[in-house]
Design a protein around this motif. Structure first.
Motif, short mmCIF file in Angstrom:
data_model
loop_
_atom_site.label_atom_id
_atom_site.label_comp_id
_atom_site.label_asym_id
_atom_site.label_seq_id
_atom_site.Cartn_x
_atom_site.Cartn_y
_atom_site.Cartn_z
N LEU A 87 0.83 -1.20 0.00
CA LEU A 87 0.00 0.00 0.00
C LEU A 87 0.86 1.25 0.00
O LEU A 87 0.65 2.18 -0.78
N VAL A 88 1.87 1.28 0.87
CA VAL A 88 2.75 2.45 0.95
C VAL A 88 3.51 2.62 -0.36
O VAL A 88 3.67 3.74 -0.86
N GLY A 89 3.97 1.54 -0.95
CA GLY A 89 4.67 1.62 -2.23
C GLY A 89 3.78 2.15 -3.33
O GLY A 89 4.19 3.01 -4.13
N SER A 90 2.55 1.68 -3.38
CA SER A 90 1.60 2.14 -4.39
C SER A 90 1.27 3.61 -4.20
O SER A 90 1.25 4.38 -5.17
N LEU A 91 1.03 4.02 -2.96
CA LEU A 91 0.74 5.43 -2.69
C LEU A 91 1.93 6.32 -3.00
O LEU A 91 1.78 7.41 -3.56
N SER A 92 3.13 5.86 -2.67
CA SER A 92 4.33 6.63 -2.95
C SER A 92 4.53 6.83 -4.44
O SER A 92 4.85 7.94 -4.90
N LEU A 93 4.34 5.78 -5.20
CA LEU A 93 4.48 5.90 -6.66
C LEU A 93 3.43 6.85 -7.21
O LEU A 93 3.73 7.68 -8.09
N GLY A 94 2.21 6.79 -6.70
CA GLY A 94 1.16 7.71 -7.14
C GLY A 94 1.50 9.16 -6.84
O GLY A 94 1.28 10.05 -7.67
N VAL A 95 2.06 9.41 -5.66
CA VAL A 95 2.45 10.78 -5.29
C VAL A 95 3.58 11.27 -6.19
O VAL A 95 3.57 12.42 -6.65
N ILE A 96 4.53 10.41 -6.48
CA ILE A 96 5.65 10.79 -7.34
C ILE A 96 5.16 11.11 -8.75
O ILE A 96 5.56 12.11 -9.35
N VAL A 97 4.28 10.27 -9.28
CA VAL A 97 3.74 10.52 -10.63
C VAL A 97 2.94 11.82 -10.65
O VAL A 97 3.07 12.63 -11.58
N MET A 98 2.10 12.04 -9.64
CA MET A 98 1.31 13.27 -9.60
C MET A 98 2.21 14.49 -9.46
O MET A 98 1.95 15.52 -10.09
N PHE A 99 3.27 14.39 -8.68
CA PHE A 99 4.23 15.49 -8.56
C PHE A 99 4.86 15.78 -9.92
O PHE A 99 4.99 16.94 -10.33
#
Length: 108
Positions: A87-99
């Motif tokens: 979950l944390v990995g998925s959320l982190s990747l989503g935040v990086i892509v959105m950034f």
């Protein structure tokens, strides 16, 4: 319920979403995100279009990433329970892509 029945359901479970639903819902989300820009008094069409495009691209990414990242349902994984690291990995990747998409928006 019978354990054998649950195992058979989990063994044959496949998560499928049609590509039409993915693309239409992503497009709808992109269009909905441009509504505040349309309501602004000095309407800027290019800014509304870029915001809509960024949201559309992120929605597409989120759909496809999560569909392909979902683990297959197996009895072994069902016993393991919820994975916080996934979950944390998925959320982190989503935040990086959105950034990254936000930075791209500022450059456009």
């Amino acid at each position: 319920m019978d354990q054998g029945y649950l195992y058979a359901l989990m063994k044959n479970a496949h998560f499928k979403v049609s590509s039409g639903i993915i693309w239409i819902s992503s497009l709808a989300l992109g269009l909905l995100s441009s509504i505040p820009k349309v309501a602004e008094h000095p309407f800027n069409a290019s800014e509304a279009l870029v915001n809509s495009l960024i949201t559309f691209l992120f929605a597409l990414f989120a759909w496809y990433f999560n569909i392909y990242a979902l683990p297959r349902a197996t009895s072994r994984r069902a016993k393991q329970g919820f994975s916080y690291t996934r979950l944390v990995g998925s959320l982190s990747l989503g935040v990086i892509v959105m950034f990254g998409l936000s930075v791209l928006q500022q450059l456009i």
